[in-house]
Every structure is written in structure tokens, then in C-alpha cells.
Motif scaffolding. Structure first.
Motif, PDB file in Angstrom:
ATOM      1  N   VAL A  31       0.799  -1.231   0.000  1.00  0.00           N
ATOM      2  CA  VAL A  31       0.000   0.000   0.000  1.00  0.00           C
ATOM      3  C   VAL A  31       0.826   1.273   0.000  1.00  0.00           C
ATOM      4  CG1 VAL A  31      -1.790  -1.236   1.272  1.00  0.00           C
ATOM      5  CG2 VAL A  31      -0.209   0.241   2.518  1.00  0.00           C
ATOM      6  N   THR A  32       2.147   1.152   0.081  1.00  0.00           N
ATOM      7  CA  THR A  32       2.978   2.357   0.220  1.00  0.00           C
ATOM      8  C   THR A  32       3.367   2.978  -1.111  1.00  0.00           C
ATOM      9  OG1 THR A  32       4.945   0.932   0.411  1.00  0.00           O
ATOM     10  CG2 THR A  32       3.914   1.685   2.458  1.00  0.00           C
ATOM     11  N   THR A  33       2.512   2.890  -2.104  1.00  0.00           N
ATOM     12  CA  THR A  33       2.777   3.548  -3.383  1.00  0.00           C
ATOM     13  C   THR A  33       2.693   5.066  -3.253  1.00  0.00           C
ATOM     14  OG1 THR A  33       0.447   3.212  -3.937  1.00  0.00           O
ATOM     15  CG2 THR A  33       2.024   1.604  -4.805  1.00  0.00           C
ATOM     16  N   SER A  34       2.084   5.527  -2.169  1.00  0.00           N
ATOM     17  CA  SER A  34       2.021   6.967  -1.913  1.00  0.00           C
ATOM     18  C   SER A  34       2.089   7.211  -0.412  1.00  0.00           C
ATOM     19  CB  SER A  34       0.729   7.571  -2.478  1.00  0.00           C
ATOM     20  OG  SER A  34      -0.391   7.147  -1.715  1.00  0.00           O
ATOM     21  N   ALA A  35       2.480   8.413  -0.042  1.00  0.00           N
ATOM     22  CA  ALA A  35       2.575   8.767   1.371  1.00  0.00           C
ATOM     23  C   ALA A  35       1.203   8.745   2.035  1.00  0.00           C
ATOM     24  CB  ALA A  35       3.211  10.152   1.518  1.00  0.00           C
ATOM     25  N   LYS A  36       0.181   9.172   1.298  1.00  0.00           N
ATOM     26  CA  LYS A  36      -1.180   9.198   1.846  1.00  0.00           C
ATOM     27  C   LYS A  36      -1.653   7.797   2.193  1.00  0.00           C
ATOM     28  CE  LYS A  36      -5.903  10.625   0.689  1.00  0.00           C
ATOM     29  NZ  LYS A  36      -6.777  11.216  -0.360  1.00  0.00           N
ATOM     30  N   ASN A  37      -1.409   6.848   1.300  1.00  0.00           N
ATOM     31  CA  ASN A  37      -1.815   5.473   1.564  1.00  0.00           C
ATOM     32  C   ASN A  37      -1.073   4.895   2.760  1.00  0.00           C
ATOM     33  OD1 ASN A  37      -3.484   5.637  -0.627  1.00  0.00           O
ATOM     34  ND2 ASN A  37      -2.276   4.298  -1.952  1.00  0.00           N
ATOM     35  N   LEU A  94      -9.606   7.083   0.292  1.00  0.00           N
ATOM     36  CA  LEU A  94      -8.556   6.298   0.948  1.00  0.00           C
ATOM     37  C   LEU A  94      -9.005   4.857   1.124  1.00  0.00           C
ATOM     38  CD1 LEU A  94      -5.802   6.170   2.355  1.00  0.00           C
ATOM     39  CD2 LEU A  94      -6.947   6.858   4.481  1.00  0.00           C
ATOM     40  N   TYR A  95     -10.257   4.684   1.478  1.00  0.00           N
ATOM     41  CA  TYR A  95     -10.822   3.331   1.637  1.00  0.00           C
ATOM     42  C   TYR A  95     -10.715   2.560   0.326  1.00  0.00           C
ATOM     43  CZ  TYR A  95     -14.427  -0.287   2.100  1.00  0.00           C
ATOM     44  OH  TYR A  95     -15.104  -1.487   2.114  1.00  0.00           O
ATOM     45  N   LEU A 142       5.581   3.093   7.402  1.00  0.00           N
ATOM     46  CA  LEU A 142       4.807   3.077   6.158  1.00  0.00           C
ATOM     47  C   LEU A 142       4.821   4.436   5.468  1.00  0.00           C
ATOM     48  CD1 LEU A 142       3.854   0.295   7.149  1.00  0.00           C
ATOM     49  CD2 LEU A 142       1.556   0.893   6.380  1.00  0.00           C
ATOM     50  N   THR A 143       4.687   5.502   6.257  1.00  0.00           N
ATOM     51  CA  THR A 143       4.655   6.842   5.660  1.00  0.00           C
ATOM     52  C   THR A 143       6.003   7.199   5.045  1.00  0.00           C
ATOM     53  OG1 THR A 143       3.035   7.512   7.340  1.00  0.00           O
ATOM     54  CG2 THR A 143       4.093   9.264   6.081  1.00  0.00           C
ATOM     55  N   THR A 144       7.089   6.841   5.724  1.00  0.00           N
ATOM     56  CA  THR A 144       8.427   7.124   5.194  1.00  0.00           C
ATOM     57  C   THR A 144       8.662   6.403   3.874  1.00  0.00           C
ATOM     58  OG1 THR A 144       9.279   7.384   7.450  1.00  0.00           O
ATOM     59  CG2 THR A 144      10.897   7.060   5.692  1.00  0.00           C
ATOM     60  N   ILE A 145       8.307   5.134   3.835  1.00  0.00           N
ATOM     61  CA  ILE A 145       8.454   4.372   2.585  1.00  0.00           C
ATOM     62  C   ILE A 145       7.575   4.974   1.503  1.00  0.00           C
ATOM     63  CG2 ILE A 145       8.073   2.124   1.490  1.00  0.00           C
ATOM     64  CD1 ILE A 145       8.724   0.840   4.206  1.00  0.00           C
ATOM     65  N   GLY A 146       6.344   5.353   1.858  1.00  0.00           N
ATOM     66  CA  GLY A 146       5.435   5.961   0.889  1.00  0.00           C
ATOM     67  C   GLY A 146       5.950   7.278   0.348  1.00  0.00           C
ATOM     68  N   ILE A 147       6.556   8.096   1.221  1.00  0.00           N
ATOM     69  CA  ILE A 147       7.108   9.386   0.790  1.00  0.00           C
ATOM     70  C   ILE A 147       8.210   9.175  -0.246  1.00  0.00           C
ATOM     71  CG2 ILE A 147       8.561  11.311   1.553  1.00  0.00           C
ATOM     72  CD1 ILE A 147       6.937  11.345   4.151  1.00  0.00           C
ATOM     73  N   VAL A 148       9.141   8.260   0.054  1.00  0.00           N
ATOM     74  CA  VAL A 148      10.260   8.006  -0.870  1.00  0.00           C
ATOM     75  C   VAL A 148       9.748   7.459  -2.199  1.00  0.00           C
ATOM     76  CG1 VAL A 148      12.365   6.675  -1.242  1.00  0.00           C
ATOM     77  CG2 VAL A 148      11.879   7.615   1.027  1.00  0.00           C
ATOM     78  N   ARG A 149       8.842   6.494  -2.145  1.00  0.00           N
ATOM     79  CA  ARG A 149       8.333   5.881  -3.384  1.00  0.00           C
ATOM     80  C   ARG A 149       7.539   6.876  -4.221  1.00  0.00           C
ATOM     81  NH1 ARG A 149       5.285   0.403  -2.410  1.00  0.00           N
ATOM     82  NH2 ARG A 149       5.520   0.343  -4.686  1.00  0.00           N
ATOM     83  N   GLU A 150       6.693   7.669  -3.564  1.00  0.00           N
ATOM     84  CA  GLU A 150       5.888   8.638  -4.299  1.00  0.00           C
ATOM     85  C   GLU A 150       6.758   9.747  -4.889  1.00  0.00           C
ATOM     86  OE1 GLU A 150       2.107  11.722  -3.637  1.00  0.00           O
ATOM     87  OE2 GLU A 150       2.857  10.507  -1.964  1.00  0.00           O
ATOM     88  N   LEU A 151       7.730  10.205  -4.102  1.00  0.00           N
ATOM     89  CA  LEU A 151       8.588  11.299  -4.563  1.00  0.00           C
ATOM     90  C   LEU A 151       9.410  10.881  -5.777  1.00  0.00           C
ATOM     91  CD1 LEU A 151       9.327  14.209  -3.804  1.00  0.00           C
ATOM     92  CD2 LEU A 151      11.176  13.290  -2.406  1.00  0.00           C
ATOM     93  N   GLY A 153       8.933   8.058  -7.637  1.00  0.00           N
ATOM     94  CA  GLY A 153       8.155   7.383  -8.674  1.00  0.00           C
ATOM     95  C   GLY A 153       7.132   8.239  -9.378  1.00  0.00           C
ATOM     96  N   ALA A 154       6.697   9.338  -8.728  1.00  0.00           N
ATOM     97  CA  ALA A 154       5.676  10.185  -9.350  1.00  0.00           C
ATOM     98  C   ALA A 154       6.020  11.669  -9.285  1.00  0.00           C
ATOM     99  CB  ALA A 154       4.318   9.944  -8.676  1.00  0.00           C
ATOM    100  N   GLY A 155       7.015  12.030  -8.494  1.00  0.00           N
ATOM    101  CA  GLY A 155       7.385  13.437  -8.381  1.00  0.00           C
ATOM    102  C   GLY A 155       6.422  14.244  -7.544  1.00  0.00           C
ATOM    103  N   THR A 156       5.609  13.559  -6.741  1.00  0.00           N
ATOM    104  CA  THR A 156       4.624  14.247  -5.905  1.00  0.00           C
ATOM    105  C   THR A 156       4.829  13.873  -4.441  1.00  0.00           C
ATOM    106  OG1 THR A 156       2.997  12.461  -6.176  1.00  0.00           O
ATOM    107  CG2 THR A 156       2.939  14.271  -7.773  1.00  0.00           C
ATOM    108  N   LEU A 157       4.189  14.627  -3.552  1.00  0.00           N
ATOM    109  CA  LEU A 157       4.228  14.352  -2.132  1.00  0.00           C
ATOM    110  C   LEU A 157       2.831  14.615  -1.576  1.00  0.00           C
ATOM    111  CD1 LEU A 157       6.276  13.411  -0.026  1.00  0.00           C
ATOM    112  CD2 LEU A 157       6.712  15.815   0.508  1.00  0.00           C
ATOM    113  N   PHE A 158       2.186  13.574  -1.081  1.00  0.00           N
ATOM    114  CA  PHE A 158       0.784  13.644  -0.662  1.00  0.00           C
ATOM    115  C   PHE A 158      -0.092  14.187  -1.797  1.00  0.00           C
ATOM    116  CE2 PHE A 158       2.983  13.531   3.427  1.00  0.00           C
ATOM    117  CZ  PHE A 158       2.231  12.582   4.114  1.00  0.00           C
TER     118      PHE A 158
END
Length: 223
Positions: A31-37, A94-95, A142-151, A153-158
Motif C-alpha cells: 500500500v505504500t505507493t504513496s505517502a497518503k496510503n 482512501l478506503y 509506512l509513511t516514510t516508505i510511501g514518501i520516498v516511493r511517491e517522490l 516514482g511520481a514526483g509528488t508528495l501527498f
């Protein structure tokens, strides 16, 4: 107060479920494809952990030893159902993103493990703070992993674009291999920092010069 702080430190640092105990890897990687998730999954798990720890601690003297595991699972499943319904009602997007991983919190080994090893043997107050500490540790992981992956992998943050237009996202970071790679790198960094801290502590005690090859305390050494 000291016991409460120890529970928080234990969950966030000493026994961090993600980077130290390596528990809950299924939602961590999925689920950590994004920081929000990552944040949403961590908070949902923490809510279940706190409530189940509290109730199991309250009932620890009346739950028969022979059926404690089924009882724990029923308690955890009840709270997971409540959390799932609340998320479906108030944070629908989110759900939808977390999908099947919300009901799968029931079988998360972190929650059942804390119920068995700590909540069933401790008073309700400490059980609550144990849930808070472990839950925060899991959420931070989870949030740390999501932040790195999203940043990367997509160039975004939340969901907000934070990289220059010239930045070319590396799509592998939001795919399954990227999850393993980011987790490995963060675990390596965490272990490196822990090792430095341990070496510094030993040096302050005067028991090590930081060079294992010339250690006066190695086997056979008597310098």
C-alpha cells in the motif's frame, strides 16, 4: 510516566515493526505507493492496535487460557470492522485505495503479537501506550516508505507536485520491485545509524577504540 515513555520509545525506535522486527510486510510493500496510503494504513492499524490492546488487557484475567487466541481474533476483527466502516463513510477515496488490506488488518501479526506478548500481561494504561508506540512506529515506517516511493516514482508528495518540470519520475519505485528496494535502503540506513550510536556509547564507556581488528577485548587479547 517512565513506563509510558519506555512504551513509546520501544514502539517507535527499539522495536519498530517495520525497520527492526520486519513485521506487517504485506501492507508495508503493497500500500505504500504513496505517502497518503502509507499514513492512512498506519493510522488505521494503530487505531485497531490501541483498542484491541486496551480491551484484551481489561479482560486478561477472565479469558480462559485455552481459548485466548480465538478470543483475541474476535476482538481484533470487531475493531477492524468498526474502523473499516468509518473509513468507508468518511474517507472513501482512501478506503478505495487501500481496498482489501483494511480487512486484512485482522491477520496482521503485529496486532496479534502485541495482544499475546504484552496486552494480555499488562495493565490497561500501559497496554494503550504500547499500542500507541507500536502503532506510531508502524505509521512512521509506512509513511516514510510511501514518501520516498511517491517522490521518486511520481514526483509528488501527498498528491502535490513538488519536483521540477525537468524531473523524470522513475516509475519502478511505485511498482512492486521499488517497494523492496526502498525498504532495503531504509533498513540499511537505520541499521547504520544504530551501529554508529552503539559504537559511540561503547567509546564513551572506554571499552572500544572503534577498530575491531585491534580491539583489546577480542578473544585472546589482554592489552
Amino acid at each position: 510516566m517512565k513506563a509510558v515513555l519506555e512504551r513509546l520509545y520501544n514502539g517507535i525506535i527499539k522495536e519498530n515493526p517495520t525497520f527492526v522486527l520486519m513485521l506487517g510486510m504485506c501492507p508495508t510493500l503493497a500500500v505504500t505507493t504513496s505517502a497518503k496510503n502509507g499514513l492512512g494504513m498506519g493510522l488505521a492499524t494503530m487505531a485497531v492496535l490501541i483498542m484491541s490492546n486496551f480491551l484484551i488487557s481489561l479482560l486478561r484475567k477472565v479469558i480462559p487460557n485455552g481459548v485466548r487466541m480465538p478470543v483475541y481474533i474476535i476482538i481484533i476483527a470487531s475493531f477492524v470492522t468498526i474502523v473499516e466502516m468509518l473509513m468507508h463513510a468518511y474517507v472513501t477515496s482512501l478506503y478505495d485505495n487501500l481496498g482489501i488490506f483494511i480487512p486484512l488488518i485482522v491477520v496482521n501479526c503485529i496486532i496479534l503479537g502485541r495482544a499475546e506478548t504484552y496486552a494480555s500481561k499488562s495493565n490497561p494504561l500501559l497496554a494503550i501506550f504500547d499500542g500507541v508506540g507500536i502503532g506510531l512506529g508502524f505509521t512512521i515506517g509506512l509513511t516514510t516508505i510511501g514518501i520516498v516511493r511517491e517522490l521518486l516514482g511520481a514526483g509528488t508528495l501527498f498528491g502535490i507536485k513538488v519536483t521540477p518540470q525537468s524531473f523524470e519520475p522513475v516509475s519502478i519505485f511505485v511498482m512492486a520491485p521499488g517497494a523492496f528496494f526502498v525498504l532495503a535502503i531504509l533498513c540499511a540506513v537505520q541499521n547504520k545509524l544504530k551501529l554508529k550510536g552503539a559504537n559511540r556509547h561503547v567509546k564513551e564507556k572506554g571499552g572500544c577504540n572503534g577498530n575491531c581488528g585491534e580491539c583489546a577485548f577480542k578473544e585472546g587479547g589482554n592489552e
